[in-house]
Scaffold this active site. Sequence first.
Site, PDB file in Angstrom:
ATOM      1  N   VAL A   1       0.863  -1.172   0.000  1.00  0.00           N
ATOM      2  CA  VAL A   1       0.000   0.000   0.000  1.00  0.00           C
ATOM      3  C   VAL A   1       0.901   1.223   0.000  1.00  0.00           C
ATOM      4  O   VAL A   1       1.919   1.261   0.705  1.00  0.00           O
ATOM      5  CB  VAL A   1      -0.932   0.030   1.231  1.00  0.00           C
ATOM      6  CG1 VAL A   1      -1.781   1.298   1.238  1.00  0.00           C
ATOM      7  CG2 VAL A   1      -1.824  -1.208   1.253  1.00  0.00           C
ATOM      8  N   CYS A   2       0.545   2.219  -0.808  1.00  0.00           N
ATOM      9  CA  CYS A   2       1.262   3.491  -0.814  1.00  0.00           C
ATOM     10  C   CYS A   2       2.748   3.262  -1.105  1.00  0.00           C
ATOM     11  O   CYS A   2       3.109   2.443  -1.951  1.00  0.00           O
ATOM     12  CB  CYS A   2       1.006   4.212   0.509  1.00  0.00           C
ATOM     13  SG  CYS A   2       1.406   5.971   0.529  1.00  0.00           S
ATOM     14  N   THR A   3       3.620   3.931  -0.395  1.00  0.00           N
ATOM     15  CA  THR A   3       5.053   3.838  -0.671  1.00  0.00           C
ATOM     16  C   THR A   3       5.672   2.539  -0.181  1.00  0.00           C
ATOM     17  O   THR A   3       6.873   2.310  -0.385  1.00  0.00           O
ATOM     18  CB  THR A   3       5.805   5.031  -0.052  1.00  0.00           C
ATOM     19  OG1 THR A   3       5.495   5.115   1.343  1.00  0.00           O
ATOM     20  CG2 THR A   3       5.417   6.325  -0.748  1.00  0.00           C
TER      21      THR A   3
END
Length: 225
Positions: free
Chosen positions: A102-104
């Site tokens: 998820v995300c970075t």
Amino acid sequence: MAEPFHIGFLLFPNLTQLDFTGPLQVLARLPGAKLHLVAKTKGPVETDCGPFLLADTDFNDCPKLDMLCVPGGFGIDQAMQDADTIAFVKRQAEGARYVTSVCTGAFILGAAGLLKGKRATTHWAWHSHLARVGAEPVKARVVRDGNLFTGGGVTAGIDFALTITAEIAGESVARAIQLGIEYDPAPPFDSGAPDRAQPETLEICERRYAGRVADFEAALAAALG
């Protein structure tokens, strides 16, 4: 009795809390799910907004996972340079049915060499850097490439979790979980993506992230050697 479906969330200092708790709230309702909160050492792990999470297992004691989920946050700068963390991710990814971020958190997978030649997404402000870890950047809330699932920034973790729940347990189960958590987003502003945000809003965000992205670029260079 069906075997438990082991889901491990990688925890590290300064992770983004919602990157973790959004998917957790969905995946905890997956039939047969057995959750593991994994960190380098057991115990409290501080998030980027103050509260602590409690890792219940460490890298050595973590069982073989069916799904590895890696959240993001500013703490990825250190995590993707940590040899033990990267070794754990590589080891678990080899046998997992699903490898996810998820995300970075995508860049921890990238530092482990798991995004090479793969379609992937991440937070919009870091998106252009996916190519540096060998990924094909795709601008979408959720991107699948084989057994690799990547989610965009922060709140996209809920979309990712519902998507993979449908893959594992069927759409009817995923729909019921969505209703159960009343995931029916209707934000007061249409500013959730850079291509829809007002120019001044985008400028504020880009200015706020500028230093963080510069630090990340240096950390990524170090992680990739």
